[in-house]
Design an enzyme around this catalytic site. Structure first.
Site, mmCIF file in Angstrom:
data_model
loop_
_atom_site.group_PDB
_atom_site.id
_atom_site.type_symbol
_atom_site.label_atom_id
_atom_site.label_comp_id
_atom_site.label_asym_id
_atom_site.label_seq_id
_atom_site.Cartn_x
_atom_site.Cartn_y
_atom_site.Cartn_z
ATOM 1 N N GLY A 158 9.004 -14.664 10.787
ATOM 2 C CA GLY A 158 9.932 -13.799 11.804
ATOM 3 C C GLY A 158 11.119 -13.782 11.013
ATOM 4 C CG LEU B 139 -1.142 -14.103 -0.085
ATOM 5 C CD1 LEU B 139 0.352 -13.859 -0.428
ATOM 6 C CD2 LEU B 139 -0.830 -13.301 1.249
ATOM 7 C CB CYS C 70 -1.931 18.278 -11.784
ATOM 8 S SG CYS C 70 -3.267 18.249 -12.889
ATOM 9 C CD GLU D 184 -7.873 18.655 -8.559
ATOM 10 O OE1 GLU D 184 -6.877 19.056 -8.246
ATOM 11 O OE2 GLU D 184 -7.952 17.549 -8.975
ATOM 12 N NE ARG E 155 -4.285 -10.333 2.916
ATOM 13 C CZ ARG E 155 -4.702 -11.625 2.943
ATOM 14 N NH1 ARG E 155 -5.567 -11.993 2.349
ATOM 15 N NH2 ARG E 155 -3.902 -12.450 3.610
#
Length: 352
Positions: free
Chosen positions: A287, A213, A85, A57, A193
């Site tokens: 797995g 990663l 808020c 905002e 990701r």
């Protein structure tokens, strides 16, 4: 649906588009977007980008002033994806700035689940003579905010299981070929990701694949404030992990966490949320570890990329015996990524 209601939803979807720019950078805060309308024209827009900094905002108000639209704020309508808020945190209450600005009406989509704020904005703003309307575009905005709302309610991250498999359910191709899915699916995964706060693999995946990663191929807007996700490894022994793995030697080595002999997955998730601010965690594990998360009831969303390949072999998506309860995917979404097919949906456990 009346034309005015359609227009309101359209405007809220523009606010939701703004919120998307902050997805992946705001944790533990929610990604929120806002647009300011004067008549039929957008005079300002903004999104929350980082915890501790201005909310959507406030940024929309600042944007209106930067555009030279400051005089148009008085009497304008504010569309925001989450209830503003109304109490002090790291920043002052947004309701104070809204009241001071002269905005005539606030339209929001989702009621803030935080007890400190829930429903309070309506009271504060109406007492100041501002019109308030809630629930516009609620379904779409709730779906967008689902990971954050889950973490608020449970004190744990939203856990996404991402699996890439062949048509016959294998997660590794024959003849040493590591990649199963194509380039389009790779971009899809890196977009995921970019939206996540942490990525998790098992020790075996770390040793065999030596994954980086990191976010490298995302096609979505990526804020320069986006940090590389935490890289988490679950293993029986830290000593089993070679010191020359990418996650220990690259420039983001400080973003790597190793957990040894985890007996309580739920407790680990609570720690990641409380200590690291992880709201969305993506599993990119094998797995056996995936089965542990399923057995612990800790997977919220399932994303499976299926490549048109039949390979055979012993590396299954989910090895072992039948599960005690089936995991059903609710209202699955089917997405085409080049030659690959993605199935995505929420996970629901049901006893067979």
């Amino acid at each position: 649906m009346k034309s005015y209601e359609k227009e309101q939803i359209h405007r809220m979807m523009q606010a939701l588009q703004q919120a998307g720019y902050g997805k992946g950078t705001t944790s533990p805060n929610p990604p929120v977007g806002a647009v300011l309308y004067h008549g039929d024209e957008i005079i300002g827009a903004g999104y929350h980008e980082k915890a501790g900094e201005d909310h959507a905002e406030i940024r929309a108000l600042e944007d209106a002033r930067k555009r030279g639209n400051g005089e148009l704020i008085k009497g304008a309508e504010l569309y925001v994806t989450l209830e503003p808020c109304s109490s002090y945190g790291k920043t002052p209450p947004c309701t104070d700035s809204i009241i001071a600005s002269g905005i005539k009406k606030v339209i929001y989509a989702v009621v803030d689940p935080n007890p400190r704020h829930r429903g309070h904005a309506d009271e504060v703003l109406r007492a100041a003579g501002i019109q308030v309307q809630g629930g516009i575009g609620k379904e779409a905005c709730e779906a967008f905010l689902r990971p954050w709302m889950h973490s608020m309610a449970t004190g744990r991250p939203w856990v996404i299981a991402k699996v890439a498999s062949t048509l016959d359910g294998r997660i590794m191709r024959s003849k040493g070929r590591r990649s199963i899915s194509g380039d389009e699916a790779k971009v899809f995964v890196h977009n995921l990701r970019a939206e996540s706060d942490a990525l998790l693999v098992g020790g075996r995946t770390a040793r065999i694949d030596d994954p980086a990663l990191t976010v490298r191929y995302a096609s979505r807007f990526l804020s320069p404030r986006k940090e590389q996700p935490w890289r988490i490894v679950m293993t029986h022994s830290r000593d089993s992990l070679p010191e020359d793995l990418k996650i220990f030697t690259d420039e983001y080595a400080y973003r790597t966490i190793v957990y040894e002999n985890v007996l309580d997955i739920g407790g680990m998730l609570e720690e990641l949320y409380k200590e690291r601010g992880v709201v969305q965690l993506m599993l990119e594990c094998g797995g056996n570890l995936l089965r542990q998360f399923i057995m612990a009831g800790c997977i919220n969303e399932w994303i499976q990329i299926i490549a048109p390949i039949i390979s055979g072999g012993n590396e299954y998506v989910l090895p072992g015996e039948y599960l005690d309860s089936e995991q059903r995917i609710i209202s699955p979404e089917i997405i085409h990524c080049g030659n690959d097919c993605v199935i995505r949906g929420l996970v629901h456990s049901s006893h067979s």
